[in-house]
Design an enzyme around this catalytic site. Structure first.
Site, mmCIF file in Angstrom:
data_model
loop_
_atom_site.group_PDB
_atom_site.id
_atom_site.type_symbol
_atom_site.label_atom_id
_atom_site.label_comp_id
_atom_site.label_asym_id
_atom_site.label_seq_id
_atom_site.Cartn_x
_atom_site.Cartn_y
_atom_site.Cartn_z
ATOM 1 N N HIS A 3 11.234 30.764 37.922
ATOM 2 C CA HIS A 3 12.039 30.929 36.709
ATOM 3 C C HIS A 3 12.669 32.314 36.683
ATOM 4 O O HIS A 3 12.113 33.280 37.229
ATOM 5 C CB HIS A 3 11.186 30.707 35.452
ATOM 6 C CG HIS A 3 10.038 31.654 35.281
ATOM 7 N ND1 HIS A 3 10.149 32.845 34.593
ATOM 8 C CD2 HIS A 3 8.749 31.599 35.704
ATOM 9 C CE1 HIS A 3 8.980 33.465 34.587
ATOM 10 N NE2 HIS A 3 8.106 32.732 35.261
ATOM 11 N N ASP A 47 13.871 33.438 33.539
ATOM 12 C CA ASP A 47 13.704 33.965 32.184
ATOM 13 C C ASP A 47 12.495 34.891 32.143
ATOM 14 O O ASP A 47 11.570 34.773 32.950
ATOM 15 C CB ASP A 47 13.581 32.838 31.152
ATOM 16 C CG ASP A 47 12.368 31.953 31.349
ATOM 17 O OD1 ASP A 47 12.085 31.592 32.511
ATOM 18 O OD2 ASP A 47 11.708 31.607 30.350
ATOM 19 N N GLU A 91 10.686 28.867 31.223
ATOM 20 C CA GLU A 91 9.263 28.797 31.536
ATOM 21 C C GLU A 91 8.441 29.629 30.555
ATOM 22 O O GLU A 91 7.291 29.281 30.236
ATOM 23 C CB GLU A 91 9.020 29.286 32.961
ATOM 24 C CG GLU A 91 7.638 28.948 33.526
ATOM 25 C CD GLU A 91 6.572 29.974 33.190
ATOM 26 O OE1 GLU A 91 5.387 29.676 33.390
ATOM 27 O OE2 GLU A 91 6.918 31.087 32.720
ATOM 28 N N HIS A 124 3.942 40.990 31.956
ATOM 29 C CA HIS A 124 4.249 41.022 30.523
ATOM 30 C C HIS A 124 3.950 42.385 29.888
ATOM 31 O O HIS A 124 3.977 42.510 28.662
ATOM 32 C CB HIS A 124 3.488 39.933 29.771
ATOM 33 C CG HIS A 124 3.937 38.541 30.096
ATOM 34 N ND1 HIS A 124 3.587 37.455 29.347
ATOM 35 C CD2 HIS A 124 4.703 38.055 31.099
ATOM 36 C CE1 HIS A 124 4.120 36.355 29.867
ATOM 37 N NE2 HIS A 124 4.802 36.704 30.940
#
Length: 384
Positions: free
Chosen positions: A72, A74, A140, A354
């Site tokens: 992905h 994104d 995702e 993240h």
């Protein structure tokens, strides 16, 4: 044309493609893939109540066997920009690190596979006796409604069914090569609302305490462990993550009590089993209740075998380590792919996933290209 993995990763990071925005990320990937000989399809999907999502499918070759890489472009939001020591979308390489949002999750991996595939085609030509594809989604990190599962349906309907797949999620906790995923636990979340009858605490015979009923239901659910684990999975766990009655008084029995429940389960269960278990606990306490539940994906397992052997061998060739076969971690889009073909996961180090100042070793991106190339060589039986 051979794709430069590090340069492509930088270009992808410079696209602020926070779900559901694409911000040019798929264009940035599609252009070098087309130049390398891939046919490409842009696959936008829509569904009421969810953002429209653009996706990319790219394939070189028309016959089998067909190897598919899934990933992905994104990313999650950067959060407080002031907390970063660099621009999260600058895509810089500094002090030996590829820095920026998505560096490890998972633009570095996407770029590495594109580079590996282009090298494979440069070595063996476009008629190498099979097909290589890339399934790249843009949702995702969110609901995953208009992405991978709909692209897979399109692939099945249009003659692109894969024989094996590799998901490039960051799989290594500390060092590239230490871990790969052969499965994931399933996930269920539920909101359980128990109804009662409000009244004064001094007159319990005139009330029906919803909080007490809810506590008894939850006690049933957590009294015994769901299981003790299996050959490839740790024990399933059901957790009460929130209890709320919205009551600020000490002399009022609440009429409603709400609990939020999360469960991660192994291959001894299905999502429907877990939901039925919660219903049974509520019914056993004669509770008046309602429940909403969501399955984000059932457990899956690709048994150790040819696919995992290929990846392990390719990793060992480059890193000197034989990766552990793991089923830990959260969900990934492999939960959709497992219904179509065997699938495993291997990617970069996930130490800063993240987080503020997300980064990976730039050398790891280069080594990942070599690992993915080794997987392709083995899959198409081109390496002695």
């Amino acid at each position: 044309m051979t794709i430069d993995a590090l340069a492509l990763a930088q270009d992808l990071i410079r696209c602020p493609s926070v779900t559901p925005e694409d911000a040019g990320a798929l264009d940035t990937l599609e252009a070098p893939l087309r130049a390398a000989g891939f046919a490409t399809w842009r696959l936008p999907f829509a569904e009421d109540g969810y953002p429209d999502i653009d996706n990319l499918f790219a394939r070189i070759g028309t016959g089998g066997p067909h190897f598919c890489y899934a990933g992905h472009t994104d990313v999650v939001p950067a959060g407080d920009r002031q907390a970063w020591s660099f621009d999260p979308f600058a895509g810089i390489v500094e002090d030996g690190l590829l820095k920026g949002r998505g560096a490890c999750d998972m633009k570095g991996s996407v770029a590495a596979f594109a580079a590996a595939a282009s090298r494979f085609v440069d070595r063996h030509g476009a008629d190498f006796g099979g097909s290589i594809s890339m399934l790249i989604t843009g949702d995702e990190e969110a609901e995953a409604v208009n992405g991978t599962q709909k692209v897979l349906a399109w692939m099945a309907a249009n003659g692109h069914a894969p024989d094996a797949a590799l998901v490039g999620e960051p799989s290594c906790p500390e060092t590239l090569g230490e871990t790969m995923k052969i499965g994931r636990r399933g996930s269920v979340t539920a909101t359980l609302t128990v109804e009662g009858l409000q009244g004064h605490v001094a007159y319990p015979d005139r009330t029906d305490n919803a909080a007490n009923r809810l506590v008894r239901v939850l006690s049933r659910l957590i009294a015994e462990p769901l299981d003790r684990g299996t050959a490839h999975f740790v024990a399933s766990n059901l957790e009460v993550v929130s209890i709320d009655v919205g009551n600020t008084a000490f002399n009022v029995v609440p009429a409603r009590a709400v609990a939020k429940i999360a469960c991660r389960y192994n291959d001894l269960h299905t999502g429907d089993d877990i939901i039925a278990r919660i219903h049974a606990a509520a019914e056993a306490e004669d509770a008046r209740y309602t429940m909403t539940a969501q399955k984000s994906g059932d457990c899956f397992l690709t048994e150790p075998g040819p696919l995992s052997d290929m990846v392990q061998a390719a990793v060992k060739d480059v890193t000197g380590m034989l990766p552990e076969l793991s089923t830990t971690g959260g969900t990934s889009d492999a939960r959709f792919i497992k219904d179509h073909c065997p699938v495993v996961e291997f990617g970069l180090v996930n130490k800063t996933i993240h987080q503020v100042d997300e980064h990976v070793e730039a050398a790891d991106v280069t080594r990942l290209v070599r690992i993915y190339l080794g997987v392709l060589e083995r899959f198409f039986d081109r390496q002695a």
